[in-house]
Write a protein that holds these residues in place. Sequence first.
Motif, short mmCIF file in Angstrom:
data_model
loop_
_atom_site.label_atom_id
_atom_site.label_comp_id
_atom_site.label_asym_id
_atom_site.label_seq_id
_atom_site.Cartn_x
_atom_site.Cartn_y
_atom_site.Cartn_z
N VAL A 146 -2.10 -15.78 25.22
CA VAL A 146 -1.37 -15.21 24.08
C VAL A 146 -0.65 -13.93 24.51
O VAL A 146 0.57 -13.81 24.40
CB VAL A 146 -2.32 -14.95 22.90
N ARG A 147 -1.39 -12.96 25.00
CA ARG A 147 -0.83 -11.70 25.49
C ARG A 147 -1.97 -10.90 26.12
O ARG A 147 -3.12 -11.34 26.12
CB ARG A 147 -0.20 -10.89 24.35
N HIS A 148 -1.66 -9.74 26.63
CA HIS A 148 -2.69 -8.82 27.10
C HIS A 148 -3.13 -7.90 25.96
O HIS A 148 -2.40 -7.70 24.99
CB HIS A 148 -2.16 -7.97 28.26
N HIS A 149 -4.33 -7.38 26.08
CA HIS A 149 -4.80 -6.42 25.08
C HIS A 149 -3.87 -5.21 25.03
O HIS A 149 -3.49 -4.74 23.95
CB HIS A 149 -6.23 -5.97 25.40
N TYR A 150 -3.52 -4.69 26.20
CA TYR A 150 -2.62 -3.53 26.28
C TYR A 150 -1.20 -4.02 26.52
O TYR A 150 -0.93 -4.70 27.51
CB TYR A 150 -3.05 -2.58 27.40
N ARG A 151 -0.33 -3.68 25.61
CA ARG A 151 1.09 -3.96 25.81
C ARG A 151 1.68 -2.88 26.72
O ARG A 151 1.35 -1.71 26.59
CB ARG A 151 1.82 -3.99 24.47
N ARG A 152 2.58 -3.29 27.59
CA ARG A 152 3.16 -2.37 28.57
C ARG A 152 4.64 -2.22 28.27
O ARG A 152 5.39 -3.20 28.27
CB ARG A 152 2.92 -2.88 29.99
N ALA A 153 5.03 -0.99 27.96
CA ALA A 153 6.42 -0.70 27.64
C ALA A 153 6.78 0.68 28.18
O ALA A 153 6.07 1.65 27.92
CB ALA A 153 6.65 -0.75 26.13
N GLY A 154 7.88 0.74 28.93
CA GLY A 154 8.32 2.02 29.45
C GLY A 154 7.31 2.71 30.34
O GLY A 154 7.22 3.94 30.35
N GLY A 155 6.51 1.92 31.05
CA GLY A 155 5.51 2.50 31.92
C GLY A 155 4.26 3.00 31.21
O GLY A 155 3.39 3.60 31.83
N GLN A 156 4.17 2.75 29.91
CA GLN A 156 3.03 3.20 29.12
C GLN A 156 2.24 2.00 28.59
O GLN A 156 2.79 0.91 28.39
CB GLN A 156 3.51 4.05 27.94
N LEU A 157 0.95 2.21 28.36
CA LEU A 157 0.10 1.19 27.77
C LEU A 157 -0.08 1.47 26.29
O LEU A 157 -0.27 2.62 25.89
CB LEU A 157 -1.26 1.16 28.46
N HIS A 158 -0.02 0.42 25.50
CA HIS A 158 -0.21 0.53 24.04
C HIS A 158 -1.23 -0.52 23.60
O HIS A 158 -1.03 -1.70 23.87
CB HIS A 158 1.12 0.32 23.32
N PRO A 159 -2.32 -0.11 22.92
CA PRO A 159 -2.68 1.27 22.59
C PRO A 159 -3.01 2.07 23.85
O PRO A 159 -3.35 1.50 24.88
CB PRO A 159 -3.93 1.11 21.71
N ARG A 160 -2.91 3.36 23.75
CA ARG A 160 -3.13 4.23 24.90
C ARG A 160 -4.61 4.28 25.25
O ARG A 160 -5.43 4.68 24.42
CB ARG A 160 -2.60 5.63 24.59
N PRO A 161 -4.99 3.86 26.46
CA PRO A 161 -6.40 3.98 26.86
C PRO A 161 -6.76 5.43 27.11
O PRO A 161 -5.90 6.29 27.27
CB PRO A 161 -6.48 3.14 28.14
N ALA A 162 -8.06 5.70 27.15
CA ALA A 162 -8.53 7.05 27.39
C ALA A 162 -9.73 7.00 28.32
O ALA A 162 -10.54 6.08 28.26
CB ALA A 162 -8.92 7.74 26.07
N SER A 163 -9.83 8.00 29.18
CA SER A 163 -10.98 8.15 30.08
C SER A 163 -11.55 9.55 29.94
O SER A 163 -10.86 10.47 29.50
CB SER A 163 -10.56 7.91 31.54
N GLY A 164 -12.81 9.68 30.32
CA GLY A 164 -13.48 10.98 30.24
C GLY A 164 -14.24 11.12 28.94
O GLY A 164 -14.90 10.17 28.48
#
Length: 316
Positions: A146-164
Amino acid sequence: MTYQPADLPASPAEALPLVTIVALCYNHAPFLAEALDSIRAQTYPHLEVILVDDASTDESPNVLRRYAAANPGWQLLLLPENLGNCRAFNRAFRQGRGAYFIDFATDDVLLPERVARQVACFQRLPPDYGVVYTDAELIDEASGYVRHHYRRAGGQLHPRPASGWVFADVLSRYFISTPTMMMRRAVLEQLGGYDEALAYEDFDFWVRAARDFQFYFLDQVTTRKRLHPASMSRRGYQPNDPFLASTIAVCRKALRLCRTPTERAALAVRLRWELRQAVRWGNLGEARALYALLTAAHAVRPLDWVLGQYAGLRGR
């Protein structure tokens, strides 16, 4: 940073951390073979597999029995009554021995190097990292992409993942693909497993775990997550929706865990959204509870006040 299986030390399997895969099944018969074969296909050599059937009414128990018989090291737990995901997982967690755990729904699929890559990632992180999560492929009931969990547009992932330290992030928004998580045993032990009073586990786990442990996003696809339109519709904001009641219970916990104005503001973002949905769908008792939480967080805005008054007047 990309991790390959070669990142694991060249050691006997017994010298590597034990990973427990808790394979939870409820009426997954059409998908079980693909799911269980994906466990068998793992390149990581030191696994403990616990098959749990939550009182399925289809052919799932028979399929699980066949796989347990063909894989003598696998444990099989056939529950006599349906407990729900939180209680069923805890049954397996309490008997599991792994240093790391995967909560694996048996309608999903693990890609072959899933475990190896996440363990390699954990071994490069400090011990206060409690969760490693990744991207996922979303598939339909016929296993079609269907698609990936993270959509990739303009070099960014949506929704934005977070670490830390992601406590404020998990309060305000959804961004983690739950089936991709590998959890450190110490996290689950500190939390006492999942909260069995809740109808679902992920939001509560994120909130409680992120208070004291860091999360890490590994930018790889490790899992194929199956979408079920019928089950997703049941999670809507229908009257007496148990998911909404659980969300409110988790938000109460989250408010007690907040330490800073920034964290309370992040929680208010979620409370505000949930309040609007509750009013929209006529869940006025839940709307009043959400408005009370916004008040306690000192975050009421004019529209929040209007919705709170509406829910109060209509609920009399």
